[in-house]
Design an enzyme around this catalytic site. Structure first.
Site, PDB file in Angstrom:
ATOM      1  N   LYS B  48     -42.481-110.217-119.138  1.00  0.00           N
ATOM      2  CA  LYS B  48     -41.943-109.503-117.973  1.00  0.00           C
ATOM      3  C   LYS B  48     -40.497-109.142-118.304  1.00  0.00           C
ATOM      4  CE  LYS B  48     -41.718-108.777-113.304  1.00  0.00           C
ATOM      5  NZ  LYS B  48     -41.844-107.337-113.474  1.00  0.00           N
ATOM      6  N   GLY B  75     -40.702-105.408-108.671  1.00  0.00           N
ATOM      7  CA  GLY B  75     -39.246-105.362-108.792  1.00  0.00           C
ATOM      8  C   GLY B  75     -38.861-106.160-110.003  1.00  0.00           C
ATOM      9  N   ASN B 129     -36.799-101.480-121.370  1.00  0.00           N
ATOM     10  CA  ASN B 129     -37.460-100.906-120.200  1.00  0.00           C
ATOM     11  C   ASN B 129     -36.454-100.029-119.462  1.00  0.00           C
ATOM     12  OD1 ASN B 129     -38.736-100.258-117.862  1.00  0.00           O
ATOM     13  ND2 ASN B 129     -38.963-102.355-117.103  1.00  0.00           N
ATOM     14  N   CYS B 132     -38.385 -98.237-115.300  1.00  0.00           N
ATOM     15  CA  CYS B 132     -38.986 -98.866-114.120  1.00  0.00           C
ATOM     16  C   CYS B 132     -38.731 -98.009-112.890  1.00  0.00           C
ATOM     17  CB  CYS B 132     -38.411-100.251-113.889  1.00  0.00           C
ATOM     18  SG  CYS B 132     -39.170-101.052-112.453  1.00  0.00           S
ATOM     19  N   ASN B 195     -44.941 -96.185-118.716  1.00  0.00           N
ATOM     20  CA  ASN B 195     -44.715 -97.041-117.572  1.00  0.00           C
ATOM     21  C   ASN B 195     -45.490 -96.440-116.394  1.00  0.00           C
ATOM     22  OD1 ASN B 195     -43.542 -98.994-115.788  1.00  0.00           O
ATOM     23  ND2 ASN B 195     -41.775 -99.097-117.143  1.00  0.00           N
ATOM     24  N   GLY B 221     -53.323 -98.331-113.824  1.00  0.00           N
ATOM     25  CA  GLY B 221     -54.772 -98.483-113.813  1.00  0.00           C
ATOM     26  C   GLY B 221     -55.504 -97.184-114.104  1.00  0.00           C
ATOM     27  N   GLY B 248     -53.728 -97.216-117.929  1.00  0.00           N
ATOM     28  CA  GLY B 248     -55.106 -97.005-117.490  1.00  0.00           C
ATOM     29  C   GLY B 248     -56.174 -97.405-118.474  1.00  0.00           C
TER      30      GLY B 248
HETATM   31  C1  LIG Z   1     -47.737-105.718-111.593  1.00  0.00           C
HETATM   32  C2  LIG Z   1     -47.059-104.917-112.644  1.00  0.00           C
HETATM   33  C3  LIG Z   1     -45.781-105.261-113.088  1.00  0.00           C
HETATM   34  C4  LIG Z   1     -45.141-104.521-114.069  1.00  0.00           C
HETATM   35  N1  LIG Z   1     -43.903-104.892-114.508  1.00  0.00           N
HETATM   36  C5  LIG Z   1     -43.320-104.234-115.558  1.00  0.00           C
HETATM   37  C6  LIG Z   1     -42.088-104.665-116.108  1.00  0.00           C
HETATM   38  O1  LIG Z   1     -41.490-105.655-115.693  1.00  0.00           O
HETATM   39  N2  LIG Z   1     -41.559-103.956-117.137  1.00  0.00           N
HETATM   40  C7  LIG Z   1     -42.179-102.861-117.667  1.00  0.00           C
HETATM   41  O2  LIG Z   1     -41.681-102.262-118.603  1.00  0.00           O
HETATM   42  N3  LIG Z   1     -43.359-102.424-117.154  1.00  0.00           N
HETATM   43  C8  LIG Z   1     -43.939-103.082-116.116  1.00  0.00           C
HETATM   44  N4  LIG Z   1     -45.143-102.647-115.621  1.00  0.00           N
HETATM   45  C9  LIG Z   1     -45.795-101.463-116.217  1.00  0.00           C
HETATM   46  C10 LIG Z   1     -46.832-101.863-117.263  1.00  0.00           C
HETATM   47  O3  LIG Z   1     -46.219-102.541-118.322  1.00  0.00           O
HETATM   48  C11 LIG Z   1     -47.573-100.631-117.792  1.00  0.00           C
HETATM   49  O4  LIG Z   1     -46.641 -99.789-118.441  1.00  0.00           O
HETATM   50  C12 LIG Z   1     -48.257 -99.831-116.720  1.00  0.00           C
HETATM   51  O5  LIG Z   1     -48.825-100.687-115.753  1.00  0.00           O
HETATM   52  C13 LIG Z   1     -49.363 -98.920-117.246  1.00  0.00           C
HETATM   53  O6  LIG Z   1     -50.390 -99.620-117.877  1.00  0.00           O
HETATM   54  P1  LIG Z   1     -51.756-100.084-117.140  1.00  0.00           P
HETATM   55  O7  LIG Z   1     -52.328 -98.882-116.429  1.00  0.00           O
HETATM   56  O8  LIG Z   1     -52.628-100.607-118.225  1.00  0.00           O
HETATM   57  O9  LIG Z   1     -51.370-101.135-116.165  1.00  0.00           O
HETATM   58  C14 LIG Z   1     -45.788-103.376-114.620  1.00  0.00           C
HETATM   59  C15 LIG Z   1     -47.066-103.026-114.171  1.00  0.00           C
HETATM   60  C16 LIG Z   1     -47.711-103.770-113.194  1.00  0.00           C
HETATM   61  C17 LIG Z   1     -49.072-103.347-112.746  1.00  0.00           C
END
Ligand SMILES: Cc1cc2nc3c(=O)[nH]c(=O)nc-3n(C[C@H](O)[C@H](O)[C@H](O)COP(=O)(O)O)c2cc1C
Ligand SMILES: Cc1cc2nc3c(=O)[nH]c(=O)nc-3n(C[C@H](O)[C@H](O)[C@H](O)COP(=O)(O)OP(=O)(O)OC[C@H]3O[C@@H](n4cnc5c(N)ncnc54)[C@H](O)[C@@H]3O)c2cc1C
Ligand SMILES: Cc1cc2nc3c(=O)[nH]c(=O)nc-3n(C[C@H](O)[C@H](O)[C@H](O)COP(=O)(O)OP(=O)(O)OC[C@H]3O[C@@H](n4cnc5c(N)ncnc54)[C@H](O)[C@@H]3O)c2cc1C
Ligand SMILES: Cc1cc2nc3c(=O)[nH]c(=O)nc-3n(C[C@H](O)[C@H](O)[C@H](O)COP(=O)(O)O)c2cc1C
Ligand code: FES
Ligand code: FES
Lengths: 267, 308, 308, 267
Positions: B48, B75, B129, B132, B195, B221, B248
């Site tokens: 994280k 957050g 990152n 965000c 992201n 997703g 996704g």
């Molecule tokens: C619950 C949650 C928390 C996330 N926290 C971070 C984070 O702290 N730092 C970051 O770079 N991306 C964060 N992301 C983004 C994910 O790392 C990822 O880039 C994004 O969800 C797309 O991939 P996915 O569709 O497989 O989830 C977060 C995503 C989710 C769902």
């Protein structure tokens, strides 16, 4: 991806019981849902969201019993009939209430909520069911007292002397274990209570299932706030019910949990 | 436990022993959590996002699921660098995964200072990152919004670490190819994309309240897969540094798409909610079968959509 | 034929006799097609974006469906203003729907000239499509990218028509609230949002080709609902002119969300693929039931999420 | 939203028949699909995509018969075994092959493709099936000749004299209608052929189903390029099969269609 249980839906509160220290809220979620004892919901009241076990499910009516503890629950116990509450669930796994014939259920504090539901479920299924419930004071276990006479054995313990038995519920374990044939135990409550119970049970070599409580940010297995040390399992998605054979490998069970930020807090 | 599908994928100076990177923010709070994901199949884990200063994050609800994914506004909650270092130490001890420390800062200087605190951390790479979307009101527009802003962060931190530096980009600003190129030119060793998208909002139809405490949250997703594929495609066209492609990815076909678009390894976040952490090993196995059936090498697959 | 659910919704100087607007580009080629959608339930119809100059559009495949929506790059194919006028005349004759002519131009001047050609057209409003993401390479960045660009088009055309002027905005650029405000300040009478997201890309895992002939295409359908809700929410916060809210609306709950976020009427495109044109009347009926059950007036619902 | 038939998937060509003027391509799409006569697929070969009726479906093997006409089909007839082709479908509705006992099928040109599939389907279902097929030249109907002996009646017509019967298939209608008890007809082919057939049939008062062809950009009911004038129905999603009672209300049937841009072209 049609995992509709993961999607929050709001329901009207149709009934309320208990007092301002501990409320049970009832919702008509309909019969299509299959909710099992041990499962929980994320409950979102006025944009405060926390996990709660199911304490009642019958004919599509879901009951959630909320003990006033801190910020969120202090608001929730004051919810009114007719207000809408967001529910996400049912989440997590459930107690194994089918593989055995004779169950001893231990519920400490508001841990009695899923135990209460489990007891009713077991009696409906025609199983033997023995129950020990402990609470700070009698009013907090009052909501479960319709179990009396309906289960094979039940005994209540209180910290104060408002009830029949003052003391810890763990003190009742030996009596039941020696008197009845018990195949398996289901525990929910403060971890100190559960570790004490496990010590009591060390000589009996029975199967033990434990419902765990950890800080939960998401409830759907993604944020990582509820993961148990060493074993790396998520309480929300891999639990909340764990067999003791699994849980005993966790270095944090009975020792510490983490706060909302992930910082360790000793019990 | 099932046998893990091993491989060896060069990612710049790093080598992944298994494909699949756990995305930042997913099961990335504790060391045992991340180690467990690695030991069940992931080749890389990202913690994280951490920051120098402790941060509380948003109050719950921070995740709300809809039919095609979820929105989140966890957050940037952070327990600070020291705590995270201890957790990452556990990952190193208990797994053979590539360890990526995701770093967040409100300012360029905070980015640099956080990275300086990671000097002795037992990690393999640092991910900036700068994308965000859930802290926009707190910190204005993310640095990932333009080539100039993005490269200003990379330049600021580049000399503070010898570790490979990845930059996590956002799909929410035009011209991701140029932004990636600016990062490359400023010394980045890799790109992570994407992201979350949006942000989005969901409203309860009975209370009329936005369902997240933060009101809005980034979309992730299955819903965002085509956007991820296109962004990775655009980045691959613009840079030579390798890409961790995510957004996704939920099954092996999705992973193939994102690799064909240009990702050297795929990443997964939200799919863990649907399929558990076993999803990495499952996809890795299916990729192997697919390569065998097609009789092609994994390396040929990377960016293959550009050659057609 | 089923009874149509009628109502009366003021939208600036326009009145909708039924809720629900057929989005531009959906079944909007011929007059009989659009009239049929209106006669089966939609309160407003928008024709496929027209331009002064005839345009071919992209070769097939122009639509590719994925699990959570679709990507399209139909491209701006247009048979020119005269042909479209004839088709819109049919809609007027055969239905009582609000008729919106969507207009596209490669330059500000082309926008104005096209609108001038619509002088005698039998229509109720003009929608400026300044947000098509599928022609980006042909026409550079869409005008919807910034407040300055967007308002420059509105200013250019404002004096060329007395009809209500709607501006169709894009979710793909930051600050949609400011962009909407700039349009309002330049004389726009309403906002339509959102156009498609991304764009996205899908790649065939056997041929390795992008599945659309144009390679990339805008994402629409259920996948984009949270993004649409958030954009409508942001626009409502920034302007006083009414909003046609669309993007992923597939059932009545979605429509309620987008109205609660601030839309005066909802719009539908992709859901027609899943549920046919009967979807408008179905949702309109369900909205009525919902209002009756809650005992609230439709007008109270518009933007209600902002009051909580 | 799990309408998986709307999602393009690519399949290997496993068999090819016909010649460079008209090919049938075969794909192993598996048994889970239920494909019915009259339905069609959008076929995407090297990023050229067009609609084609199903001419064959048995044991999970799908056959598509492609007549070389213009740009896209000229590429498609040269596809090779082992190449991958994108298929979206099955799309659209199908002929009603269950409500009646005795069917007369008319297939003109490559309109014989769905007719061929329909004939096989009817015989499998134990129905009476009479068939008239017309083509420019014999080689174009060759792929259907295993119907001979398997249907209750079949007669082929050609424009040239490569076949047994020179002339239009419509000339055979009266013979069949007078000789056999026909409950319903299914037509597919050039619209001139179909309107002529309908005139021939005006005295018989039978049920008539017609498979329509229109320019299709999307195939999934969204773009509007295939909508029929007056009736406002989409050939791709509300059709391609229409009952004549519906179709006769269309002002364009038999008269005109539209090109890729929506411009009217008279037949
Ligand atoms: C619950 C949650 C928390 C996330 N926290 C971070 C984070 O702290 N730092 C970051 O770079 N991306 C964060 N992301 C983004 C994910 O790392 C990822 O880039 C994004 O969800 C797309 O991939 P996915 O569709 O497989 O989830 C977060 C995503 C989710 C769902
Ligand atoms: C699976 C599961 C099922 C639950 N079922 C029920 C139930 O049926 N009924 C019920 O009343 N409660 C239940 N809880 C607990 C409930 O979620 C907490 O009471 C609630 O989160 C407290 O929120 P708060 O804002 O009121 O308290 P806070 O203000 O967050 O905290 C108040 C105090 O409680 C402590 N605390 C908060 N959460 C936890 C925790 N998870 N573990 C240990 N200490 C904690 C805090 O450290 C603090 O000292 C369950 C929890 C889980 C994980
Ligand atoms: C539901 C449906 C089922 C079909 N089934 C089959 C089939 O099984 N086998 C088969 O070979 N073909 C079938 N077709 C027709 C096939 O789609 C066309 O042959 C193909 O689109 C022609 O593409 P092209 O690029 O080769 O020709 P183009 O270059 O597009 O056109 C060549 C010539 O054909 C004309 N033309 C193209 N399409 C049409 C049309 N839809 N109507 C009238 N004239 C047209 C053009 O005007 C031009 O004169 C079907 C069409 C539909 C709508
Ligand atoms: C096939 C297709 C064609 C479209 N063509 C146009 C167009 O010509 N002009 C326009 O302004 N929007 C066009 N759009 C965007 C839609 O009008 C709408 O804004 C978008 O699809 C989001 O709504 P939905 O999710 O309900 O489809 C098109 C969308 C689709 C799917
Ligand atoms: S609460 Fe988020 S993973 Fe369990
Ligand atoms: S082909 Fe697009 S609607 Fe029929």
């Amino acid at each position: 991806m049609c995992s509709t249980n993961l999607i929050e839906k709001s329901y009207k509160i149709i009934k309320i019981s208990g007092d301002e220290n501990q409320r049970t809220l009832f919702f008509d979620i309909g019969m299509k849902e299959n909710v099992l004892p041990g499962q929980f919901y994320m409950l979102n009241y006025n944009v405060s969201q926390k996990p709660f076990s199911v304490s009642h499910f019958e004919n599509g009516i879901l009951g959630i019993t909320i003990l006033k503890r801190g910020e969120a629950t202090s608001k929730m116990v004051n919810a009114k009939i007719g207000e809408y509450v967001g529910l996400t669930g049912p989440l997590g796994n459930s107690f194994d209430l089918t593989s055995y014939d004779s169950y001893l259920l231990l519920g400490g504090g508001v841990g009695s909520a899923p135990i209460y539901f489990a007891a009713k479920y077991l009696k409906n299924a025609g199983k033997k069911c023995y129950v020990l419930i402990g609470a700070r004071t009698k009013s907090l276990y009052q909501y479960t007292t319709d179990l009396v006479g309906n289960v094979d054995f039940i005994k209540y313990y209180t910290d104060d002397d408002t009830g029949e038995n003052k003391g810890f519920l763990t003190s009742g374990i030996k009596e039941v274990m020696d008197k009845y044939k018990i195949d398996t135990l289901n525990l929910c409550g403060p971890e100190k209570m559960m570790t004490t119970a496990i010590k009591e049970l060390s000589t009996y070599n029975t199967n033990i299932e434990i419902s765990m409580e950890r800080y939960m940010k998401c409830g759907v297995g993604i944020c990582g706030s509820c993961v148990l040390d060493d074993i790396g399992l998520r309480v929300c998605a891999d639990g909340p019910v764990f067999n003791y054979n699994v849980l005993k490998k966790s270095s944090e069970f009975g020792k510490y949990h983490r706060d909302s930020g992930g910082i360790i807090e000793k019990f | 436990m099932e046998k893990l599908h091993q491989c060896s994928i060069k990612f710049g100076s790093l080598t992944f022993k298994r494909n699949g990177v756990l995305a930042s923010g997913i099961l990335g709070v504790t060391g045992h959590s991340m180690a467990s994901v690695a030991n069940k199949g992931a080749g890389g884990i990202t913690c994280k996002s951490i920051s120098k200063n402790k941060r509380k994050g948003h109050p719950t609800p921070v995740v709300q699921v809809f039919e095609n994914g979820l929105i989140n506004a966890v957050g940037l909650s952070s327990t600070g660098v020291d705590n995270t270092n201890l957790e990452l130490e556990i990952v190193r001890k208990k797994s053979d995964s590539v360890i990526i420390a995701s770093v967040f800062g409100g300012t360029k200087e905070e980015f640099r200072e956080t990275i300086e605190l990671l000097e002795n951390a037992n990690i393999d790479a640092i991910e900036l990152n700068i994308s965000c979307p859930n802290v926009a009101s707190e910190f204005c527009t993310p640095f990932a919004c333009s080539p100039t802003e993005a490269s200003s962060v990379v330049k600021e931190v580049r000399n503070s670490t010898k570790l490979p530096l990845l930059v996590k980009l956002s799909p929410n600003f035009p011209g991701i190819g140029n932004i990636a190129k600016a990062c490359e030119d400023s010394g980045a060793d890799g790109i992570t994309a994407i992201n979350t998208v949006g942000p989005g909002m969901l409203i309860d139809i009975n209370t009329f309240r936005p369902k997240l405490s933060n009101r809005t949250g980034g979309v992730s997703g299955p819903a965002i897969l085509p956007i991820a594929v296109r962004n990775v495609y655009d980045i691959y066209k613009s840079v030579k540094i390798p890409i961790i492609g995510m957004g996704g990815v939920t099954n092996f076909e999705d992973a193939i798409q994102i690799i064909a678009a240009g990702a050297t390894v795929y990443g997964i976040g939200t799919a863990v909610m649907y399929h558990g952490v076993e999803i990495f090993n499952k996809i890795n196995g299916e990729i192997n079968e697919y390569l065998a059936e097609k009789n092609i090498k994994y390396e040929e697959l990377i960016g293959i959509a550009h050659q057609i």
